[in-house]
Write a protein that holds these residues in place. Structure first.
Motif, PDB file in Angstrom:
ATOM      1  N   ARG A 269       0.839  -1.206   0.000  1.00  0.00           N
ATOM      2  CA  ARG A 269       0.000   0.000   0.000  1.00  0.00           C
ATOM      3  C   ARG A 269       0.870   1.251   0.000  1.00  0.00           C
ATOM      4  NH1 ARG A 269      -3.713  -2.998   3.482  1.00  0.00           N
ATOM      5  NH2 ARG A 269      -2.804  -2.068   5.349  1.00  0.00           N
ATOM      6  N   ALA A 270       1.989   1.198   0.721  1.00  0.00           N
ATOM      7  CA  ALA A 270       2.890   2.348   0.764  1.00  0.00           C
ATOM      8  C   ALA A 270       3.458   2.642  -0.621  1.00  0.00           C
ATOM      9  CB  ALA A 270       4.020   2.084   1.760  1.00  0.00           C
ATOM     10  N   VAL A 271       3.865   1.601  -1.332  1.00  0.00           N
ATOM     11  CA  VAL A 271       4.441   1.784  -2.670  1.00  0.00           C
ATOM     12  C   VAL A 271       3.394   2.335  -3.629  1.00  0.00           C
ATOM     13  CG1 VAL A 271       5.420   0.572  -4.654  1.00  0.00           C
ATOM     14  CG2 VAL A 271       6.237   0.055  -2.349  1.00  0.00           C
ATOM     15  N   GLU A 272       2.168   1.835  -3.566  1.00  0.00           N
ATOM     16  CA  GLU A 272       1.115   2.333  -4.447  1.00  0.00           C
ATOM     17  C   GLU A 272       0.840   3.811  -4.185  1.00  0.00           C
ATOM     18  OE1 GLU A 272      -2.194  -0.245  -3.798  1.00  0.00           O
ATOM     19  OE2 GLU A 272      -1.053  -2.026  -4.368  1.00  0.00           O
ATOM     20  N   ALA A 273       0.817   4.204  -2.902  1.00  0.00           N
ATOM     21  CA  ALA A 273       0.582   5.610  -2.574  1.00  0.00           C
ATOM     22  C   ALA A 273       1.725   6.485  -3.063  1.00  0.00           C
ATOM     23  CB  ALA A 273       0.403   5.768  -1.065  1.00  0.00           C
ATOM     24  N   GLU A 274       2.949   6.029  -2.880  1.00  0.00           N
ATOM     25  CA  GLU A 274       4.105   6.802  -3.340  1.00  0.00           C
ATOM     26  C   GLU A 274       4.112   6.904  -4.862  1.00  0.00           C
ATOM     27  OE1 GLU A 274       7.653   8.908  -3.700  1.00  0.00           O
ATOM     28  OE2 GLU A 274       6.271   8.678  -2.008  1.00  0.00           O
ATOM     29  N   ALA A 275       3.753   5.824  -5.548  1.00  0.00           N
ATOM     30  CA  ALA A 275       3.708   5.862  -7.015  1.00  0.00           C
ATOM     31  C   ALA A 275       2.660   6.864  -7.500  1.00  0.00           C
ATOM     32  CB  ALA A 275       3.406   4.474  -7.562  1.00  0.00           C
ATOM     33  N   LEU A 276       1.482   6.864  -6.874  1.00  0.00           N
ATOM     34  CA  LEU A 276       0.450   7.827  -7.248  1.00  0.00           C
ATOM     35  C   LEU A 276       0.930   9.244  -6.971  1.00  0.00           C
ATOM     36  CD1 LEU A 276      -2.360   8.579  -8.217  1.00  0.00           C
ATOM     37  CD2 LEU A 276      -3.235   8.089  -5.924  1.00  0.00           C
ATOM     38  N   ALA A 277       1.587   9.446  -5.842  1.00  0.00           N
ATOM     39  CA  ALA A 277       2.105  10.773  -5.514  1.00  0.00           C
ATOM     40  C   ALA A 277       3.114  11.236  -6.565  1.00  0.00           C
ATOM     41  CB  ALA A 277       2.739  10.756  -4.124  1.00  0.00           C
ATOM     42  N   GLN A 278       3.992  10.330  -7.003  1.00  0.00           N
ATOM     43  CA  GLN A 278       4.975  10.700  -8.021  1.00  0.00           C
ATOM     44  C   GLN A 278       4.291  11.102  -9.324  1.00  0.00           C
ATOM     45  OE1 GLN A 278       8.059   7.795  -8.634  1.00  0.00           O
ATOM     46  NE2 GLN A 278       8.530   7.594  -6.447  1.00  0.00           N
ATOM     47  N   LEU A 279       3.193  10.451  -9.653  1.00  0.00           N
ATOM     48  CA  LEU A 279       2.501  10.739 -10.905  1.00  0.00           C
ATOM     49  C   LEU A 279       1.812  12.098 -10.895  1.00  0.00           C
ATOM     50  CD1 LEU A 279       0.918   7.254 -11.703  1.00  0.00           C
ATOM     51  CD2 LEU A 279       2.599   8.453 -13.102  1.00  0.00           C
ATOM     52  N   ILE A 280       1.308  12.520  -9.729  1.00  0.00           N
ATOM     53  CA  ILE A 280       0.471  13.729  -9.719  1.00  0.00           C
ATOM     54  C   ILE A 280       1.136  14.923  -9.024  1.00  0.00           C
ATOM     55  CG2 ILE A 280      -1.705  12.482  -9.924  1.00  0.00           C
ATOM     56  CD1 ILE A 280      -0.672  13.784  -6.546  1.00  0.00           C
ATOM     57  N   ASP A 281       2.281  14.735  -8.407  1.00  0.00           N
ATOM     58  CA  ASP A 281       2.907  15.812  -7.634  1.00  0.00           C
ATOM     59  C   ASP A 281       3.403  16.908  -8.579  1.00  0.00           C
ATOM     60  OD1 ASP A 281       4.296  17.463  -5.939  1.00  0.00           O
ATOM     61  OD2 ASP A 281       5.335  15.837  -4.886  1.00  0.00           O
ATOM     62  N   PRO A 282       2.806  18.103  -8.524  1.00  0.00           N
ATOM     63  CA  PRO A 282       3.245  19.177  -9.439  1.00  0.00           C
ATOM     64  C   PRO A 282       4.628  19.710  -9.103  1.00  0.00           C
ATOM     65  CG  PRO A 282       1.617  20.011  -7.882  1.00  0.00           C
ATOM     66  CD  PRO A 282       1.699  18.531  -7.651  1.00  0.00           C
ATOM     67  N   LEU A 284       7.229  17.786  -8.457  1.00  0.00           N
ATOM     68  CA  LEU A 284       8.254  16.850  -8.919  1.00  0.00           C
ATOM     69  C   LEU A 284       8.441  17.053 -10.419  1.00  0.00           C
ATOM     70  CD1 LEU A 284       7.564  13.432  -7.127  1.00  0.00           C
ATOM     71  CD2 LEU A 284       9.464  15.003  -6.747  1.00  0.00           C
ATOM     72  N   GLU A 285       9.435  17.789 -10.792  1.00  0.00           N
ATOM     73  CA  GLU A 285       9.699  18.043 -12.203  1.00  0.00           C
ATOM     74  C   GLU A 285      10.982  17.327 -12.601  1.00  0.00           C
ATOM     75  OE1 GLU A 285       9.536  21.993 -13.621  1.00  0.00           O
ATOM     76  OE2 GLU A 285       7.676  22.498 -12.577  1.00  0.00           O
ATOM     77  N   ASP A 286      10.836  16.328 -13.441  1.00  0.00           N
ATOM     78  CA  ASP A 286      12.009  15.599 -13.920  1.00  0.00           C
ATOM     79  C   ASP A 286      12.931  16.533 -14.711  1.00  0.00           C
ATOM     80  OD1 ASP A 286      11.202  13.174 -12.868  1.00  0.00           O
ATOM     81  OD2 ASP A 286      10.169  12.540 -14.688  1.00  0.00           O
ATOM     82  N   PRO A 287      14.222  16.230 -14.724  1.00  0.00           N
ATOM     83  CA  PRO A 287      15.119  16.967 -15.626  1.00  0.00           C
ATOM     84  C   PRO A 287      14.572  16.948 -17.045  1.00  0.00           C
ATOM     85  CG  PRO A 287      16.389  15.592 -14.136  1.00  0.00           C
ATOM     86  CD  PRO A 287      14.948  15.243 -13.909  1.00  0.00           C
ATOM     87  N   VAL A 407      14.330  27.486 -28.075  1.00  0.00           N
ATOM     88  CA  VAL A 407      13.681  26.343 -27.442  1.00  0.00           C
ATOM     89  C   VAL A 407      12.180  26.466 -27.666  1.00  0.00           C
ATOM     90  CG1 VAL A 407      13.251  25.149 -25.264  1.00  0.00           C
ATOM     91  CG2 VAL A 407      15.503  26.151 -25.715  1.00  0.00           C
ATOM     92  N   VAL A 408      11.582  25.431 -28.227  1.00  0.00           N
ATOM     93  CA  VAL A 408      10.152  25.473 -28.532  1.00  0.00           C
ATOM     94  C   VAL A 408       9.338  24.561 -27.619  1.00  0.00           C
ATOM     95  CG1 VAL A 408      10.458  26.153 -30.929  1.00  0.00           C
ATOM     96  CG2 VAL A 408      10.444  23.731 -30.347  1.00  0.00           C
ATOM     97  N   ALA A 409       9.996  23.652 -26.893  1.00  0.00           N
ATOM     98  CA  ALA A 409       9.265  22.757 -25.986  1.00  0.00           C
ATOM     99  C   ALA A 409      10.258  22.104 -25.035  1.00  0.00           C
ATOM    100  CB  ALA A 409       8.502  21.686 -26.766  1.00  0.00           C
ATOM    101  N   GLU A 410       9.715  21.588 -23.933  1.00  0.00           N
ATOM    102  CA  GLU A 410      10.492  20.813 -22.977  1.00  0.00           C
ATOM    103  C   GLU A 410       9.707  19.559 -22.622  1.00  0.00           C
ATOM    104  OE1 GLU A 410      11.101  23.448 -19.684  1.00  0.00           O
ATOM    105  OE2 GLU A 410      13.073  24.084 -20.421  1.00  0.00           O
ATOM    106  N   LYS A 411      10.421  18.482 -22.372  1.00  0.00           N
ATOM    107  CA  LYS A 411       9.756  17.245 -21.992  1.00  0.00           C
ATOM    108  C   LYS A 411      10.644  16.486 -21.021  1.00  0.00           C
ATOM    109  CE  LYS A 411      11.237  15.867 -26.606  1.00  0.00           C
ATOM    110  NZ  LYS A 411      10.781  15.533 -27.959  1.00  0.00           N
ATOM    111  N   SER A 412      10.019  15.662 -20.226  1.00  0.00           N
ATOM    112  CA  SER A 412      10.740  14.889 -19.224  1.00  0.00           C
ATOM    113  C   SER A 412      11.718  13.918 -19.884  1.00  0.00           C
ATOM    114  CB  SER A 412       9.734  14.101 -18.363  1.00  0.00           C
ATOM    115  OG  SER A 412      10.349  13.024 -17.706  1.00  0.00           O
ATOM    116  N   GLN A 413      12.976  13.939 -19.418  1.00  0.00           N
ATOM    117  CA  GLN A 413      13.954  12.989 -19.947  1.00  0.00           C
ATOM    118  C   GLN A 413      13.526  11.555 -19.648  1.00  0.00           C
ATOM    119  OE1 GLN A 413      18.078  13.678 -18.992  1.00  0.00           O
ATOM    120  NE2 GLN A 413      17.842  15.913 -19.069  1.00  0.00           N
ATOM    121  N   GLU A 458      15.482  12.160  -6.353  1.00  0.00           N
ATOM    122  CA  GLU A 458      16.394  13.255  -6.029  1.00  0.00           C
ATOM    123  C   GLU A 458      17.341  13.559  -7.189  1.00  0.00           C
ATOM    124  OE1 GLU A 458      18.322  12.321  -2.348  1.00  0.00           O
ATOM    125  OE2 GLU A 458      16.457  12.336  -1.201  1.00  0.00           O
ATOM    126  N   GLY A 459      16.810  13.442  -8.402  1.00  0.00           N
ATOM    127  CA  GLY A 459      17.586  13.758  -9.585  1.00  0.00           C
ATOM    128  C   GLY A 459      18.481  12.639 -10.067  1.00  0.00           C
TER     129      GLY A 459
END
Length: 710
Positions: A269-282, A284-287, A407-413, A458-459
């Protein structure tokens, strides 16, 4: 039809019409008849006459606001609702009307507050316009991309709605089946129950009752106070996060899920909650990987156009003229730039022989305000200099000076690591294409994704996070995000290998007889010991998977149901086979499902026409003319007189481009037209991206186009 005097009064007072506004019953009925007869202006005129005598009457103000909203006269509705609230500030219907107005004219998030005002004023009965506001606000939130809040409102609406009102369920189903959302977001989020021995159960139950009534602000206040007194208890933290998400506070929702994941003793349950948090957390911006547009001066556009036409590493890529408005210049020509010429299709073609799309070229002719120029759109990655050098090699001395680079766009690496751009040879067979896709997807996940940095780590990249105890939970969640996007049982060994590579524990088998958690996640279905599931449990998981659009779970549970068909001969397997054929990414397996469906139908003395039609579609998709001819002959000689068969057959042939429009009106006879010369299955341009292939969608949908456009 007369208005029931014992129905709730439209004013929202909570009283019956007979005891609230009996003197208006006849006029209300007359106004309703006018509206039903599409005479809104006549209804408004009659209402104006009534309001001249009673301008502050709640029932009349409510009717007027509703009528103005239905006519999209929003400025007038705003004045009426403001007056309504000024005269009746404790009327929940007035606040509901305000929420509907704001959802229609501003934003769904802005309407949440007025809707909460309405819900907090309710007793036991819910006025119609508060109920309608739930649906209006939920719909507006979904359209704005506020998925957590939108789902919360629509689920509350669905729980209250009459049996024949399935509007909210249809919206949620459409979102699940068509939006490409990660499965973890499609899962229903339910509040946690209070631990049996908790000394704070009374306050927790008070918050739970408020949650059930939709009074989420009240629940948030209670749970915030309870958390301060009782500490970070998992049930308190999770439910507090949930109501904040439903209230549109996505930052606090993600923050709460991260905290819950850290303190929840059950690791799954902890992993599922953390995974959902990673998906929706504004936050958390990937490089990012930048997409750049590089413009070069051109001395002779005609000569360059001729050179490009002869270059094997360039292929013309026509653009849709509808994509350009009057103020946007259209290029004279547009091309894709390949790293190597496209080979001929052959059975032993390997992935490293397939050309990669390096960039998109737009050739603009000379205009009054500027000279001719060539624009290259590509990614600023380690291959940028190679791409620019290749362009110089292709264009030669016709390529002038560098004019600008932007630069015309950015996307998650991390997300981009799961995508690739190919130019498959024309006439590549579908089976071979699927094999090549599977091989490339394997490389994308095990090599590129594991090397891409993630903000949640953490990058660091997943490879760099291996063995770091502080990042273990985040790494487990990152792996689950990849796994939950699988839609093919054949990929399960790939994810097992990924876990081994990241030094994560393998997914343990789950004994369904030991499941006591009513919130058992659909993403865990592949771990179930299917032999121990009862048929009722299988059907339950299958139905739930179908509602959520969980294709892997559909294939696993549906396949097990079919395997047990002999044990339960009376079960109707038609809908199971329909889903299996629809979602299976392997066309060959889909044909196997159709063959089994045919056998089942014949055994049960049912028509096989439905399965013959599906067989025809798949044969055309695979460019298998022999099978298509055989099935078409079966349809002509056996099923042609069955309802809808002729029409559906011609629809399939017309959609495939095998007959012209005027031929679709002929009911009989049926004959297989000669197949036209077809490019490969990826379309006329031959440009293929994994997002366009049902068997190779990236593990995380980014919502971004996989091909650069000007």
């Amino acid at each position: 039809m007369a208005i029931d005097p014992y129905s709730p009064c439209p004013c929202g007072s909570g009283k019956k019409l007979k005891f609230c506004c009996p003197d208006l019953a006849a006029d209300m009925e007359k106004i309703h008849r006018m509206v039903a007869g599409d005479q809104p202006h006549a209804a408004m005129k009659h209402l104006d006459a009534l309001m001249q005598k009673q301008p502050d009457r709640a029932s009349l103000l409510d009717l007027r606001a509703n009528l103005e909203l239905s006519m999209h006269e929003f400025d007038a509705a705003r004045k009426t609702i403001d007056h309504y609230l000024a005269k009746h500030p404790q009327n929940p219907a007035a606040h509901g009307q305000k929420a509907i107005l704001i959802a229609a004219t501003e934003e769904g998030t802005a309407a949440i507050g007025p809707l909460q005002d309405a819900l907090e004023l309710l007793d036991d009965d819910m006025p119609l316009h508060v109920f309608e506001a739930l649906g209006s606000v939920g719909h507006a939130l979904l359209l704005e991309g506020e998925l957590i809040a939108g789902r919360g409102h629509l689920l509350l609406y669905a729980g209250i709605a009459p049996q024949d009102d399935n509007m909210a369920i249809k919206l949620l189903l459409r979102m699940n089946l068509q939006s490409g959302l990660p499965l973890l977001i499609r899962e229903l989020s339910n509040p946690l129950d209070c631990p049996d021995d908790a000394p704070w159960q009374g306050e927790f139950d008070h918050a739970s009752r408020a949650i059930g009534r939709g009074q989420w602000r009240i629940a948030e206040e209670i749970l915030t106070s309870l958390r301060d007194k009782a500490g970070a208890e998992p049930a308190i933290v999770y439910n507090l996060a949930l109501v904040r998400g439903w209230l549109g506070n996505i930052d606090r929702f993600a923050e709460g899920l991260h905290e819950y994941a850290r303190i929840e003793p059950n690791e799954e349950r902890a992993v599922e909650a953390e995974a959902l948090a990673q998906l929706i957390d504004p936050n958390l911006e990937d490089p990012k990987l930048e997409t750049v547009r590089i413009a070069y001066a051109i001395a002779d556009e005609d000569a360059l156009s001729e050179r490009f036409a002869e270059e094997a590493r360039l292929e013309e890529y026509p653009l849709n003229p509808d994509e350009f408005d009057e103020d946007t210049p259209r290029p004279r020509n547009s091309f894709i730039l390949l790293d190597k010429p496209t080979p001929q299709a052959r059975p032993d073609l390997q992935g490293d022989e397939i050309p990669r799309v390096l960039g998109f070229l737009s050739l603009f002719g000379k205009r009054t305000d500027r000279g001719a120029q060539l624009e290259l759109t590509t990614d600023r990655d380690e291959g940028l200099e190679v791409t620019k050098s290749l362009l110089v090699d292709v264009a030669g001395d016709l390529l002038g000076e560098l004019l600008e680079e932007e630069v015309v766009a950015e996307k998650s690496q991390s997300e981009e690591s799961l995508s690739w751009r190919w130019r498959l040879p024309p006439r590549t067979p579908l089976d071979q294409r699927n094999r090549l896709v599977a091989e490339e997807r394997r490389r994308a996940i095990l090599e590129r994704w594991t090397a891409a940095p993630r903000a949640a780590l953490e990058g660091k990249s997943p490879q760099e996070a291996v063995g770091n105890p502080e990042l273990r939970l985040a790494l487990l969640a990152s792996a689950l995000i990849i796994e939950q996007a699988a839609d093919d049982p054949a990929e399960l060994p790939l994810f097992a290998e990924l876990r081994e590579q990241l030094e994560l524990p393998p997914l343990a088998s789950i004994d369904p007889t030991q499941i006591v958690d009513r919130r058992f996640s659909i993403v865990r279905v592949p771990q179930l010991e299917f032999s121990k599931l009862t048929l009722d449990q299988l059907e339950g998981f299958f139905n739930r998977a179908t509602m959520l659009g969980a294709n892997l779970a559909i294939l696993l549970t549906g396949g097990e149901i079919v395997a047990r068909a002999d044990e339960t001969p009376n079960i109707d397997l038609a809908r199971v086979f329909q889903q299996l054929v629809r979602v299976d990414p392997d066309v060959a397996r889909s044909q196997e499902w159709i063959a089994k469906a045919r056998q089942w139908a014949e055994k049960n003395h049912r028509s096989v026409a439905e399965w013959a039609l599906l067989d025809l579609e798949l044969a055309i998709e695979r460019n298998d003319s022999a099978t298509a001819q055989h099935v078409l002959e079966e349809l002509r000689t056996v099923h042609i007189n069955e309802p809808g068969v002729a029409e559906e057959t011609y629809r399939i042939l017309y959609s495939a481009g095998l007959i012209s429009p005027h031929e679709t009106s002929r009911p009989t006879p049926l004959a297989m037209p000669a197949s036209p010369t077809r490019d490969d299955a990826q379309g006329g341009s031959g440009l293929w991206t994994p997002e366009g292939e049902s068997g190779a969608a990236p593990a995380v949908g980014s919502g971004k186009s996989a091909i650069w456009t000007p």
